[in-house]
Design a protein around this motif. Structure first.
Motif, PDB file in Angstrom:
ATOM      1  N   SER A  14      45.644 -59.037 -18.275  1.00 26.18           N
ATOM      2  CA  SER A  14      44.404 -58.301 -18.519  1.00 26.18           C
ATOM      3  C   SER A  14      44.193 -57.946 -19.988  1.00 26.18           C
ATOM      4  O   SER A  14      43.116 -58.169 -20.539  1.00 26.18           O
ATOM      5  CB  SER A  14      44.350 -57.050 -17.632  1.00 26.18           C
ATOM      6  OG  SER A  14      45.386 -56.159 -17.959  1.00 26.18           O
ATOM      7  N   ILE A  15      45.217 -57.423 -20.666  1.00 28.81           N
ATOM      8  CA  ILE A  15      44.966 -56.914 -22.025  1.00 28.81           C
ATOM      9  C   ILE A  15      44.806 -58.040 -23.041  1.00 28.81           C
ATOM     10  O   ILE A  15      44.216 -57.839 -24.118  1.00 28.81           O
ATOM     11  CB  ILE A  15      46.090 -55.948 -22.470  1.00 28.81           C
ATOM     12  CG1 ILE A  15      45.634 -55.105 -23.676  1.00 28.81           C
ATOM     13  CG2 ILE A  15      47.374 -56.691 -22.808  1.00 28.81           C
ATOM     14  CD1 ILE A  15      44.438 -54.251 -23.421  1.00 28.81           C
ATOM     15  N   ASP A  36      52.914 -68.074 -21.289  1.00 30.05           N
ATOM     16  CA  ASP A  36      53.007 -67.246 -20.084  1.00 30.05           C
ATOM     17  C   ASP A  36      53.816 -68.038 -19.061  1.00 30.05           C
ATOM     18  O   ASP A  36      53.496 -69.201 -18.806  1.00 30.05           O
ATOM     19  CB  ASP A  36      51.596 -66.913 -19.545  1.00 30.05           C
ATOM     20  CG  ASP A  36      51.618 -65.757 -18.557  1.00 30.05           C
ATOM     21  OD1 ASP A  36      50.886 -64.773 -18.785  1.00 30.05           O
ATOM     22  OD2 ASP A  36      52.380 -65.821 -17.556  1.00 30.05           O
ATOM     23  N   TRP A  75      54.321 -56.905 -20.146  1.00 28.12           N
ATOM     24  CA  TRP A  75      54.636 -55.554 -19.686  1.00 28.12           C
ATOM     25  C   TRP A  75      55.602 -54.877 -20.671  1.00 28.12           C
ATOM     26  O   TRP A  75      56.270 -55.548 -21.476  1.00 28.12           O
ATOM     27  CB  TRP A  75      55.237 -55.605 -18.274  1.00 28.12           C
ATOM     28  CG  TRP A  75      54.200 -55.871 -17.205  1.00 28.12           C
ATOM     29  CD1 TRP A  75      52.896 -56.238 -17.393  1.00 28.12           C
ATOM     30  CD2 TRP A  75      54.384 -55.765 -15.792  1.00 28.12           C
ATOM     31  NE1 TRP A  75      52.265 -56.372 -16.183  1.00 28.12           N
ATOM     32  CE2 TRP A  75      53.136 -56.080 -15.178  1.00 28.12           C
ATOM     33  CE3 TRP A  75      55.461 -55.430 -14.972  1.00 28.12           C
ATOM     34  CZ2 TRP A  75      52.958 -56.069 -13.783  1.00 28.12           C
ATOM     35  CZ3 TRP A  75      55.292 -55.422 -13.587  1.00 28.12           C
ATOM     36  CH2 TRP A  75      54.047 -55.735 -13.007  1.00 28.12           C
ATOM     37  N   HIS A  76      55.707 -53.563 -20.528  1.00 27.80           N
ATOM     38  CA  HIS A  76      56.418 -52.738 -21.531  1.00 27.80           C
ATOM     39  C   HIS A  76      57.849 -53.213 -21.824  1.00 27.80           C
ATOM     40  O   HIS A  76      58.291 -53.212 -22.965  1.00 27.80           O
ATOM     41  CB  HIS A  76      56.532 -51.272 -21.090  1.00 27.80           C
ATOM     42  CG  HIS A  76      55.351 -50.723 -20.349  1.00 27.80           C
ATOM     43  ND1 HIS A  76      54.066 -51.180 -20.511  1.00 27.80           N
ATOM     44  CD2 HIS A  76      55.274 -49.718 -19.427  1.00 27.80           C
ATOM     45  CE1 HIS A  76      53.251 -50.470 -19.721  1.00 27.80           C
ATOM     46  NE2 HIS A  76      53.963 -49.592 -19.059  1.00 27.80           N
ATOM     47  N   GLU A  97      51.490 -54.705 -27.829  1.00 30.50           N
ATOM     48  CA  GLU A  97      50.838 -53.701 -26.980  1.00 30.50           C
ATOM     49  C   GLU A  97      51.635 -52.399 -26.911  1.00 30.50           C
ATOM     50  O   GLU A  97      52.837 -52.360 -27.168  1.00 30.50           O
ATOM     51  CB  GLU A  97      50.636 -54.270 -25.555  1.00 30.50           C
ATOM     52  CG  GLU A  97      49.260 -54.829 -25.342  1.00 30.50           C
ATOM     53  CD  GLU A  97      48.144 -53.864 -25.784  1.00 30.50           C
ATOM     54  OE1 GLU A  97      48.270 -52.662 -25.532  1.00 30.50           O
ATOM     55  OE2 GLU A  97      47.166 -54.315 -26.376  1.00 30.50           O
ATOM     56  N   GLN A 126      44.567 -49.063 -29.725  1.00 28.43           N
ATOM     57  CA  GLN A 126      43.318 -49.554 -30.317  1.00 28.43           C
ATOM     58  C   GLN A 126      42.248 -48.482 -30.447  1.00 28.43           C
ATOM     59  O   GLN A 126      41.292 -48.655 -31.205  1.00 28.43           O
ATOM     60  CB  GLN A 126      42.779 -50.755 -29.517  1.00 28.43           C
ATOM     61  CG  GLN A 126      42.060 -50.417 -28.231  1.00 28.43           C
ATOM     62  CD  GLN A 126      43.028 -50.136 -27.073  1.00 28.43           C
ATOM     63  OE1 GLN A 126      44.236 -50.130 -27.258  1.00 28.43           O
ATOM     64  NE2 GLN A 126      42.492 -49.898 -25.889  1.00 28.43           N
ATOM     65  N   ARG A 195      54.514 -50.759 -13.883  1.00 32.22           N
ATOM     66  CA  ARG A 195      54.874 -52.036 -14.523  1.00 32.22           C
ATOM     67  C   ARG A 195      56.401 -52.168 -14.643  1.00 32.22           C
ATOM     68  O   ARG A 195      56.954 -52.442 -15.698  1.00 32.22           O
ATOM     69  CB  ARG A 195      54.206 -52.185 -15.892  1.00 32.22           C
ATOM     70  CG  ARG A 195      52.677 -52.378 -15.822  1.00 32.22           C
ATOM     71  CD  ARG A 195      52.134 -52.710 -17.199  1.00 32.22           C
ATOM     72  NE  ARG A 195      50.712 -52.979 -17.255  1.00 32.22           N
ATOM     73  CZ  ARG A 195      49.756 -52.068 -17.450  1.00 32.22           C
ATOM     74  NH1 ARG A 195      50.068 -50.798 -17.579  1.00 32.22           N
ATOM     75  NH2 ARG A 195      48.498 -52.418 -17.524  1.00 32.22           N
TER      76      ARG A 195
HETATM   77  N1  LIG Z   1      45.912 -50.910 -25.157  1.00 33.42           N
HETATM   78  C1  LIG Z   1      45.392 -50.728 -23.953  1.00 33.42           C
HETATM   79  O1  LIG Z   1      44.412 -50.003 -23.757  1.00 33.42           O
HETATM   80  C2  LIG Z   1      46.019 -51.414 -22.797  1.00 33.42           C
HETATM   81  C3  LIG Z   1      45.306 -51.670 -21.619  1.00 33.42           C
HETATM   82  C4  LIG Z   1      45.938 -52.404 -20.599  1.00 33.42           C
HETATM   83  C5  LIG Z   1      47.255 -52.806 -20.749  1.00 33.42           C
HETATM   84  N2  LIG Z   1      47.932 -52.500 -21.901  1.00 33.42           N
HETATM   85  C6  LIG Z   1      49.329 -52.906 -22.073  1.00 33.42           C
HETATM   86  O2  LIG Z   1      49.418 -54.312 -22.082  1.00 33.42           O
HETATM   87  C7  LIG Z   1      50.643 -54.710 -21.487  1.00 33.42           C
HETATM   88  C8  LIG Z   1      50.328 -55.788 -20.449  1.00 33.42           C
HETATM   89  O3  LIG Z   1      49.569 -55.213 -19.416  1.00 33.42           O
HETATM   90  P1  LIG Z   1      48.536 -56.090 -18.568  1.00 33.42           P
HETATM   91  O4  LIG Z   1      47.723 -55.131 -17.804  1.00 33.42           O
HETATM   92  O5  LIG Z   1      47.850 -57.064 -19.440  1.00 33.42           O
HETATM   93  O6  LIG Z   1      49.541 -56.835 -17.600  1.00 33.42           O
HETATM   94  P2  LIG Z   1      49.265 -58.208 -16.773  1.00 33.42           P
HETATM   95  O7  LIG Z   1      50.249 -58.205 -15.654  1.00 33.42           O
HETATM   96  O8  LIG Z   1      47.819 -58.330 -16.457  1.00 33.42           O
HETATM   97  O9  LIG Z   1      49.643 -59.333 -17.833  1.00 33.42           O
HETATM   98  C9  LIG Z   1      50.946 -59.550 -18.289  1.00 33.42           C
HETATM   99  C10 LIG Z   1      51.146 -61.047 -18.450  1.00 33.42           C
HETATM  100  O10 LIG Z   1      52.432 -61.250 -19.047  1.00 33.42           O
HETATM  101  C11 LIG Z   1      52.982 -62.414 -18.445  1.00 33.42           C
HETATM  102  N3  LIG Z   1      54.432 -62.476 -18.691  1.00 33.42           N
HETATM  103  C12 LIG Z   1      55.447 -61.999 -17.924  1.00 33.42           C
HETATM  104  N4  LIG Z   1      56.630 -62.324 -18.464  1.00 33.42           N
HETATM  105  C13 LIG Z   1      56.365 -63.039 -19.582  1.00 33.42           C
HETATM  106  C14 LIG Z   1      57.167 -63.678 -20.570  1.00 33.42           C
HETATM  107  N5  LIG Z   1      58.513 -63.650 -20.494  1.00 33.42           N
HETATM  108  N6  LIG Z   1      56.558 -64.337 -21.575  1.00 33.42           N
HETATM  109  C15 LIG Z   1      55.212 -64.397 -21.664  1.00 33.42           C
HETATM  110  N7  LIG Z   1      54.393 -63.797 -20.759  1.00 33.42           N
HETATM  111  C16 LIG Z   1      54.972 -63.133 -19.738  1.00 33.42           C
HETATM  112  C17 LIG Z   1      52.601 -62.282 -17.000  1.00 33.42           C
HETATM  113  O11 LIG Z   1      52.723 -63.522 -16.298  1.00 33.42           O
HETATM  114  C18 LIG Z   1      51.162 -61.803 -17.112  1.00 33.42           C
HETATM  115  O12 LIG Z   1      50.251 -62.881 -17.141  1.00 33.42           O
HETATM  116  C19 LIG Z   1      51.299 -53.467 -20.917  1.00 33.42           C
HETATM  117  O13 LIG Z   1      52.374 -53.083 -21.718  1.00 33.42           O
HETATM  118  C20 LIG Z   1      50.196 -52.419 -20.954  1.00 33.42           C
HETATM  119  O14 LIG Z   1      50.679 -51.112 -21.238  1.00 33.42           O
HETATM  120  C21 LIG Z   1      47.331 -51.835 -22.900  1.00 33.42           C
END
Ligand SMILES: NC(=O)c1ccc[n+]([C@@H]2O[C@H](COP(=O)([O-])OP(=O)(O)OC[C@H]3O[C@@H](n4cnc5c(N)ncnc54)[C@H](O)[C@@H]3O)[C@@H](O)[C@H]2O)c1
Length: 353
Positions: A14-15, A36, A75-76, A97, A126, A195
């Protein structure tokens, strides 16, 4: 002609779309590769944005592509290992992130890796680029509410996720004061994850800043949850969210509303990254600010663990909530693991990384 910075994105969930929005908003960038392990995630993202180099192994991408910028959108738990892996390949900058890491030891390792390899490291809080928050920061600095005395915020989804933004909010709008002490507590009666990180059911933190202001953070305790909060000063009050400021002081004669000017924070964040590389400015999201939010979170956990006011700097490098859980200090009364973000997972996975 503008320089073209080659960007690679790790994690296409998503992010990552917000990172993409940022890079598309500045002609100095070209996103050339993604990684990914879920091939369908990479295919979907790559097709949407016309990115042809698609990897399922992030280290392979880092090794093959000579990237100027790496975005870390996993993820974190993978923020630290992926940042360190990217640093070793010496890009110019990394946009990782939030939350920066899941404990202070990780944050420090990320900063050491960046310094050792001469990489500029920014953390994606951001909203520092939201024009409303910047307007609030400037107005407070100019004395619109007098000296800040108290700042209150309320969030959900655990301290590391939602609340890392809120602690960053407190610091940003007050021109980044340093936290001097923290008193906090948590409740964890269910086996709650976010997460794949163990989090509390509820928590609260009181933070003493070196500008004299006291911060109050509530997590899953108050119904009003939003990205923003309220700052009480000696001469006025400012209520801030992502869309507008409401200001009350002796000159406004009632609440005065200041709406957003509408700039996209993701674009501002990306633009300032390129400007930082080019030596024009410091980046507002420079890693020390991401670390500062994590340090306050760890101090809340440490205060709960030790039943005392925690004086900064925090000297515990692992996460005190993990210590409490592992020691049996937070027995689960309603057993059964659940992850409030399990809905993000694809395929048969129910517990991610
Ligand atoms: N800044 C913001 O406002 C905001 C908003 C949403 C999420 N986030 C942060 O973004 C991060 C991701 O969240 P998300 O909601 O996008 O999660 P998500 O689950 O939608 O996306 C994470 C992606 O990472 C991939 N992934 C897993 N292991 C991996 C690896 N070893 N190498 C490469 N890719 C890998 C997954 O397959 C998935 O597609 C989190 O840490 C979250 O805190 C920040």
């Amino acid at each position: 002609m503008s320089a073209i910075y080659r960007v690679g994105i790790i994690g296409c969930g998503s992010i990552s779309h917000m990172h993409m929005t940022g890079y598309l908003g500045d002609e100095r960038y070209q996103v050339v590769a993604l990684a990914d392990p879920v091939a369908e995630a990479g295919q979907a993202f790559g097709s949407q944005y016309d990115i042809s180099k698609r990897y399922t192994d992030a280290r392979e991408m880092l090794g093959q592509e000579s990237l100027d910028i790496v975005s870390i959108c996993t993820w974190h738990k993978l923020h630290a290992p992926m940042t360190i892996a990217a640093c070793a390949r010496k890009p110019r900058a990394i946009l990782c992130e939030k939350p920066m890491g899941v404990n202070l030891g990780e944050c420090d390792e990320m900063m050491i890796a960046a310094k050792r390899n001469n990489v500029k490291l920014a953390i994606a809080h951001q909203r520092r680029f939201n024009p409303v928050w910047t307007d609030a920061r400037n107005l407070i600095a100019e004395g619109a509410i007098g000296a800040p005395m108290q700042v209150t915020t309320s969030g959900s989804q655990g301290l590391l996720n939602d609340c890392s933004h809120l602690l960053d909010f407190m610091r940003y709008v007050m021109s980044d004061p340093t936290a001097e002490w923290v008193m906090g507590n948590i409740e964890r009666k269910t086996d709650r994850y976010e997460r794949d990180i163990r989090i509390e059911d509820r928590s609260a933190g009181i933070i003493g800043f070196d500008n004299g202001a006291v911060g109050q953070l509530l997590q899953e305790l108050h119904s009003q949850r939003r990205q923003g909060g309220r700052v009480y000063g000696e001469d006025g009050i400012m209520d801030i969210d992502e869309r507008r400021i409401r200001l009350l002081n002796s000159k406004t004669g009632g609440w005065e509303e200041r709406p957003s000017t509408g700039e996209d924070p993701s674009v501002g964040q990306a633009t300032e990254l390129a400007d930082w590389i080019e030596g024009k400015v410091e980046h507002r999201g420079e890693a020390s600010h991401g670390r500062a939010a994590i340090e306050i979170i760890m101090a809340i956990y440490e205060s709960a663990r030790l039943h005392e006011v925690v004086q900064m700097p925090v000297q515990t490098h692992c996460s005190p909530i993990d210590v409490m859980i592992d020691n049996g200090d937070l027995p689960v009364e309603r057993p059964g693991r659940y992850d409030i973000r399990a809905f993000l997972l694809r395929g048969e996975e129910m517990q991610g990384e």
